[in-house]
Scaffold this motif. Sequence first.
Motif, PDB file in Angstrom:
ATOM      1  N   ILE A  65      37.684  46.850  31.552  1.00 27.15           N
ATOM      2  CA  ILE A  65      38.122  45.471  31.367  1.00 27.15           C
ATOM      3  C   ILE A  65      39.518  45.320  31.963  1.00 27.15           C
ATOM      4  N   TYR A  66      39.650  44.425  32.918  1.00 24.98           N
ATOM      5  CA  TYR A  66      40.930  44.157  33.572  1.00 24.98           C
ATOM      6  C   TYR A  66      41.402  42.770  33.132  1.00 24.98           C
ATOM      7  N   GLY A  67      42.636  42.689  32.625  1.00 26.82           N
ATOM      8  CA  GLY A  67      43.099  41.446  32.044  1.00 26.82           C
ATOM      9  C   GLY A  67      44.398  40.947  32.644  1.00 26.82           C
ATOM     10  N   LEU A  68      44.555  39.631  32.654  1.00 28.43           N
ATOM     11  CA  LEU A  68      45.805  38.961  33.014  1.00 28.43           C
ATOM     12  C   LEU A  68      46.148  38.016  31.878  1.00 28.43           C
ATOM     13  N   THR A  69      47.348  38.171  31.308  1.00 23.31           N
ATOM     14  CA  THR A  69      47.757  37.386  30.142  1.00 23.31           C
ATOM     15  C   THR A  69      49.099  36.718  30.407  1.00 23.31           C
ATOM     16  N   HIS A  70      49.210  35.463  30.018  1.00 24.82           N
ATOM     17  CA  HIS A  70      50.476  34.735  30.114  1.00 24.82           C
ATOM     18  C   HIS A  70      50.731  34.014  28.801  1.00 24.82           C
ATOM     19  N   VAL A  71      51.920  34.205  28.258  1.00 21.95           N
ATOM     20  CA  VAL A  71      52.350  33.521  27.037  1.00 21.95           C
ATOM     21  C   VAL A  71      53.684  32.854  27.327  1.00 21.95           C
ATOM     22  N   SER A  72      53.841  31.607  26.894  1.00 30.58           N
ATOM     23  CA  SER A  72      55.112  30.916  27.116  1.00 30.58           C
ATOM     24  C   SER A  72      55.427  30.023  25.923  1.00 30.58           C
ATOM     25  N   GLY A  73      56.718  29.767  25.735  1.00 35.94           N
ATOM     26  CA  GLY A  73      57.179  28.889  24.664  1.00 35.94           C
ATOM     27  C   GLY A  73      58.063  27.795  25.219  1.00 35.94           C
ATOM     28  N   ASN A  74      58.115  26.684  24.509  1.00 39.53           N
ATOM     29  CA  ASN A  74      58.909  25.536  24.930  1.00 39.53           C
ATOM     30  C   ASN A  74      59.389  24.789  23.701  1.00 39.53           C
ATOM     31  N   LYS A  75      60.028  23.663  23.891  1.00 42.27           N
ATOM     32  CA  LYS A  75      60.620  22.944  22.768  1.00 42.27           C
ATOM     33  C   LYS A  75      59.595  22.241  21.884  1.00 42.27           C
ATOM     34  N   LEU A  76      58.316  22.271  22.270  1.00 42.92           N
ATOM     35  CA  LEU A  76      57.267  21.675  21.441  1.00 42.92           C
ATOM     36  C   LEU A  76      56.344  22.704  20.810  1.00 42.92           C
ATOM     37  N   GLY A  77      56.280  23.911  21.374  1.00 46.49           N
ATOM     38  CA  GLY A  77      55.359  24.907  20.843  1.00 46.49           C
ATOM     39  C   GLY A  77      55.167  26.062  21.795  1.00 46.49           C
ATOM     40  N   SER A  78      53.903  26.432  22.025  1.00 52.05           N
ATOM     41  CA  SER A  78      53.633  27.597  22.869  1.00 52.05           C
ATOM     42  C   SER A  78      52.271  27.475  23.538  1.00 52.05           C
ATOM     43  N   ASN A  79      52.075  28.291  24.593  1.00 52.51           N
ATOM     44  CA  ASN A  79      50.808  28.381  25.309  1.00 52.51           C
ATOM     45  C   ASN A  79      50.384  29.836  25.413  1.00 52.51           C
ATOM     46  N   PHE A  80      49.083  30.065  25.363  1.00 50.34           N
ATOM     47  CA  PHE A  80      48.511  31.388  25.578  1.00 50.34           C
ATOM     48  C   PHE A  80      47.364  31.242  26.554  1.00 50.34           C
ATOM     49  N   PHE A  81      47.370  32.084  27.604  1.00 52.41           N
ATOM     50  CA  PHE A  81      46.293  32.076  28.589  1.00 52.41           C
ATOM     51  C   PHE A  81      45.911  33.510  28.889  1.00 52.41           C
ATOM     52  N   ASN A  82      44.599  33.798  28.898  1.00 54.12           N
ATOM     53  CA  ASN A  82      44.119  35.140  29.210  1.00 54.12           C
ATOM     54  C   ASN A  82      42.821  35.056  29.996  1.00 54.12           C
ATOM     55  N   VAL A  83      42.712  35.877  31.036  1.00 48.51           N
ATOM     56  CA  VAL A  83      41.462  36.008  31.764  1.00 48.51           C
ATOM     57  C   VAL A  83      41.112  37.489  31.820  1.00 48.51           C
ATOM     58  N   ASP A  84      39.903  37.833  31.394  1.00 45.61           N
ATOM     59  CA  ASP A  84      39.391  39.198  31.442  1.00 45.61           C
ATOM     60  C   ASP A  84      38.268  39.277  32.469  1.00 45.61           C
ATOM     61  N   MET A  85      38.272  40.366  33.242  1.00 46.20           N
ATOM     62  CA  MET A  85      37.194  40.671  34.177  1.00 46.20           C
ATOM     63  C   MET A  85      36.543  41.948  33.680  1.00 46.20           C
ATOM     64  N   LEU A  86      35.290  41.862  33.246  1.00 43.36           N
ATOM     65  CA  LEU A  86      34.594  42.965  32.594  1.00 43.36           C
ATOM     66  C   LEU A  86      33.524  43.547  33.513  1.00 43.36           C
ATOM     67  N   GLN A  87      33.542  44.863  33.657  1.00 42.30           N
ATOM     68  CA  GLN A  87      32.541  45.567  34.452  1.00 42.30           C
ATOM     69  C   GLN A  87      31.771  46.532  33.561  1.00 42.30           C
ATOM     70  N   SER A  88      30.491  46.275  33.350  1.00 43.18           N
ATOM     71  CA  SER A  88      29.636  47.141  32.535  1.00 43.18           C
ATOM     72  C   SER A  88      29.064  48.268  33.385  1.00 43.18           C
ATOM     73  N   ASP A  89      28.647  49.352  32.708  1.00 43.35           N
ATOM     74  CA  ASP A  89      27.912  50.391  33.419  1.00 43.35           C
ATOM     75  C   ASP A  89      26.440  49.972  33.548  1.00 43.35           C
ATOM     76  N   TYR A  90      25.613  50.865  34.086  1.00 39.52           N
ATOM     77  CA  TYR A  90      24.217  50.524  34.406  1.00 39.52           C
ATOM     78  C   TYR A  90      23.375  50.202  33.170  1.00 39.52           C
ATOM     79  N   LYS A  91      23.870  50.562  31.970  1.00 35.70           N
ATOM     80  CA  LYS A  91      23.102  50.293  30.753  1.00 35.70           C
ATOM     81  C   LYS A  91      23.117  48.807  30.369  1.00 35.70           C
ATOM     82  N   ASP A  92      24.013  48.051  30.988  1.00 33.74           N
ATOM     83  CA  ASP A  92      24.037  46.593  30.844  1.00 33.74           C
ATOM     84  C   ASP A  92      23.887  46.018  32.244  1.00 33.74           C
TER      85      ASP A  92
END
Length: 277
Positions: free
Chosen positions: A52-79
Amino acid sequence: MSKIKFTGLAAACLMAFGTNVSAAEWSDTSISYRYGEHFREPTNTENIAKHIYGLTHVSGNKLGSNFFNVDMLQSDYKDPAKGGGGGAQEVYVVYSNQLQFGKIFKKKLGFGPVSDFAWSTGFDFNAKNDAFAPRVRKIITGPTIKFGGSYGWADLSFLYYKEKNHNGIMNVGVDFDSTYRIGTAWGLSFLSDSPLPLKFNGFLNYTASKGKDGFGNKTGPETLMETFLMVDVGKVAGYKDTVLIGPGYQYWRNKFGNVPGTGTKATTAMFKAEVHF
């Protein structure tokens, strides 16, 4: 929920994301790698290895916060991928925005261990090239109680949950019933003054039954937990909070809402490495 309402909630998420990113006061971006050998998929009798290869970004500002994540998943031959040729590949995207009431009203609202209150809104998108060909579209929104202290933070959320998906076996779209989710997430730090500080982070979600699935079967309540104990190895080289490695664990009961059966429960040990920028 009508298509108009569902699309409107997604648009609101995107508008909040665009507004908050432009006013970011702090941010953290990381790339990660996870690996485990005992992942499970419904109806599949095998233990599945996944990179599983992931890219995550978290940020904060004067109103709150943001969370963003994208995962790229590679299964073996059993899936397997549909049509063969190796293991299935999947992309899974998660975005969440929090509007914190203390920041909006510029007033301390916390008490005791409670640091603030917030309204959370988010969505999930995915695509996978196996025979089932899922296309998850989830919208969640609801209040969050925020906890904070010298050891870190934790959130407890009570969320409205709506999911649309696709069943490639039956070749039908699935519009699940609206339901609720109780979710918690945390990020705790220990031994911060030691040569190798520790970070304990993760999330736990309980999602109630969401009606019938694409086969006409009644779904059950779903529990998903994923947690990691990370060692800040970058501190040794003078780069604190930059390079972290450690073990993790995933517990998934009634995966995707499937009632107990083959492949619907997973208990998976993992390894994770992440680099922050």
